[in-house]
Enzyme design. Structure first.
Site, short mmCIF file in Angstrom:
data_model
loop_
_atom_site.label_atom_id
_atom_site.label_comp_id
_atom_site.label_asym_id
_atom_site.label_seq_id
_atom_site.Cartn_x
_atom_site.Cartn_y
_atom_site.Cartn_z
N HIS A 423 0.64 -0.99 0.28
CA HIS A 423 0.02 -0.01 0.20
C HIS A 423 1.22 0.90 0.46
O HIS A 423 1.68 1.38 0.35
CB HIS A 423 -1.09 0.17 1.25
CG HIS A 423 -0.10 0.26 2.64
ND1 HIS A 423 0.54 -0.53 2.83
CD2 HIS A 423 -0.11 1.25 2.99
CE1 HIS A 423 1.09 -0.41 4.28
NE2 HIS A 423 1.29 0.91 4.26
N HIS A 507 4.77 6.54 -1.32
CA HIS A 507 5.94 5.33 -1.78
C HIS A 507 5.27 3.71 -1.32
O HIS A 507 3.89 4.06 -0.60
CB HIS A 507 7.38 5.41 -1.20
CG HIS A 507 7.67 4.96 0.44
ND1 HIS A 507 6.64 6.10 1.28
CD2 HIS A 507 6.40 3.82 1.05
CE1 HIS A 507 6.83 5.66 2.13
NE2 HIS A 507 6.66 4.58 2.77
#
Length: 593
Positions: A423, A507
């Protein structure tokens, strides 16, 4: 008139001549209005529960039967409905009064509680008060009222049913004893029956309480409205967890989702199942290749541990979890919920449940969660990058950045440990405890796009002695969900981070070294981006792109072709951390004397 009330005796026979004159005059319609008005007045007194003198109406009825010249009523005339008590009664007027004969030479003695004609002096005109606005029984001719009673007698005991709320001391519909008493009273008094019908608005109000109808916008969820989202949920597998207070509209939302996805969706409702059986059904729906694309869980789901448990089920079976709450106007209004819920909960109980529910209205964090169909692809790309990095001559010169004492070689695949579902965190909210958490959760764009599906663009991979991750280049729409201060928050750990463009910290964590937390991945990325500005680099080419070394074990791979990863903007929960173990009290030693 109550059954206990008596009827006065007849007057002297010498007054009969005057009575016959009055009856003869009654043939004129104008003269008939006075007895009718008297009967109407008696009806109102009966409805209000007062004792009244009905001799005038009864006398007019008895006298009319002794005179053949009195016009007969129309047998086809329909009875006029009037107002009666709260239950509706079974009416049956007695026939005895019709068969009684009046002897002109002898006074007639009327037994107690028995209706009989009374020879009496001509009744004095009775002033009729104006009818009340809320209860109006239509005035009809006296002959028509007697026709109505005759029809009721002929048809037997006819039940006058009410269709709503009744006035004047309603004590509850369906009381059979009261119906019987009212029927007996109607027989003795031969009064006209009054029926009050509740307005249609009352029925509509009951229907609204039983079946809430959310206002427009209550179903404005991406899962129902966004084509991209609907296509993604149809192709992938998702666990939709509905959470909310009783009566807030969860079942309504569940039906809407089921209708939108038809046979590709399964709704699991708690109903009367116990917790164990309920979870067994959920697991059965989530597992296996033939299971539906969407599994919707319809239950309260308002505790942290319960939400974390459902999230764990989704993770175990490779489903993305989405937590939805109804958007009805009353979803957190305990007073309204008490009226709408079918569980019969009182407002005080709902207030207590509301507190627990609101505590978990803000999750651990919000972010974009990759569908499992693309997670394997991203992990495979990362694995290939690590293998290619290990054989680079430039990397071999710097393996000391990764080796421990006494180690000669480095196995990067073993060095990093995977950290759960892939995620991209948007905002760490810590159940509302983090700075700006509640404000972020209440932002309109966050609420509008929660549960939406989009494509994350992974443009680079990077490795440090602490973490391995993928850089995410957010689109303009995705940047709307990115906190304004995300880079500034990292300033204490990465000086100069606040000067980087908004979204630089985005990220996906692919792995961490021992004892390293995933949050470190974002710090490592920011440090590399700052070093890029300084121009410190050592480069090498591999099949997937260009590898650059930025010192101290920092390696950055700019991908030739970015990875497009389908992701859902959602949230997550984790179980509560166990508290410190309670110390057992030492038992006092016993001394034997």
């Amino acid at each position: 008139m109550d059954a206990e009330q008596s009827v006065e005796g007849a007057d002297s026979p010498q007054q009969e001549t005057q009575i016959q004159k009055d009856v003869t005059q009654a043939e004129s319609p104008a003269e008939m209005e006075t007895p009718a008005a008297s009967a109407t007045n008696g009806e109102r007194e009966h409805v209000n529960g007062h004792a009244e003198d009905e001799n005038e109406a009864e006398q007019a009825e008895g006298d009319a039967k002794t005179e053949e010249t009195v016009p007969q009523e129309d047998p086809k005339a329909e009875p006029v409905p009037n107002v009666h008590d709260e239950d509706g009664v079974e009416a049956d007027a007695g026939k005895e009064a019709e068969n009684d004969q009046i002897e002109p030479e002898k006074p007639v003695e009327t037994p107690v509680n028995e209706t009989a004609p009374e020879p009496a002096v001509a009744p004095e005109p009775v002033e009729t008060p104006p009818p009340k606005e809320e209860k109006v029984a239509e005035n009809v001719e006296a002959q028509k009222e007697k026709e109505q009673m005759a029809e009721l007698v002929k048809g037997g005991e006819t039940e006058a049913k009410e269709d709503g709320k009744m006035e004047d001391g309603a004590k509850g519909a369906g009381d059979e004893k009261k119906k019987s008493d009212n029927a007996k009273e109607l027989k003795e008094n031969s009064d006209a029956v009054e029926v009050e019908v509740a307005p249609a608005a009352a029925a509509a109000e009951v229907k609204e309480q039983e079946e809430p109808t959310p206002a427009p916008g209550s179903l404005a969820f991406p899962i129902l409205e966004h084509d991209k989202t609907k296509e993604a949920f149809t192709a992938a597998r998702t666990l939709v967890v509905l959470r909310g207070l009783p009566g807030s509209g969860k079942s309504f939302l569940a039906r809407a989702i089921a209708d939108a996805y038809q046979d590709q969706c399964a709704v699991v409702s708690a109903d009367d199942r116990n917790a164990k059986a309920f979870d067994e059904v959920i697991v059965a729906k989530c597992g296996g290749d033939t299971c539906p694309a969407l599994v919707v869980v319809d239950d309260l789901n308002h505790t942290q541990d319960r939400l974390a448990q459902l999230r764990g089920i989704a993770k175990q079976h490779n489903l993305v979890a989405v937590f939805l709450e109804p958007r009805t106007e009353w979803r957190r209004d305990a007073a309204q919920l008490a009226k709408k819920t079918k569980r019969g909960l009182e407002q005080a109980k709902l207030e207590a449940m509301k507190k627990a529910h609101e505590e978990m209205s803000v999750p651990l964090y919000f972010g974009w969660f990759l569908f499992f169909t693309v997670q394997d692809k991203v992990r495979e790309t990362s694995k290939n990058f690590l293998k290619a990095l290990e054989v680079l001559e430039s990397f071999k010169k710097h393996t000391s950045d990764f080796r421990g004492e006494g180690e000669e070689e480095v196995d990067l695949e073993q060095y990093f440990k995977a950290k759960g579902t892939l995620h991209c965190t948007a905002k760490f909210t810590n159940y509302g405890k983090a700075e700006g958490a509640k404000e972020y959760a209440e932002k309109q764009v966050v609420q509008d796009l929660y549960g939406s599906v989009s494509e994350l663009s992974l443009t680079a991979l990077f490795v440090t002695p602490r973490t391995v991750g993928a850089r995410v280049s957010l689109s303009d729409d995705q940047l709307q969900l990115w906190p304004d201060d995300a880079e500034k928050e990292a300033e204490p750990m990465v000086p100069g981070a606040s000067a980087l463009p908004r979204g630089s910290r985005a990220h996906v964590t692919l792995g961490c070294a021992d004892l390293i937390q995933p949050v470190q991945t974002g710090y490592d990325l920011l440090q590399i981006l700052l070093l890029q500005k300084d121009g410190q680099q050592e480069q090498a080419e591999i099949d997937s792109g260009t590898v650059t070394y930025y010192g101290e074990g920092r390696w950055y791979l700019a991908l030739k072709e970015p990875i497009s990863a389908t992701a859902c903007f959602s949230s997550t929960y984790k179980p509560k951390a166990p508290g410190p173990a309670k110390k057992e009290k030492k038992k006092a030693k016993c001394t034997i004397l």
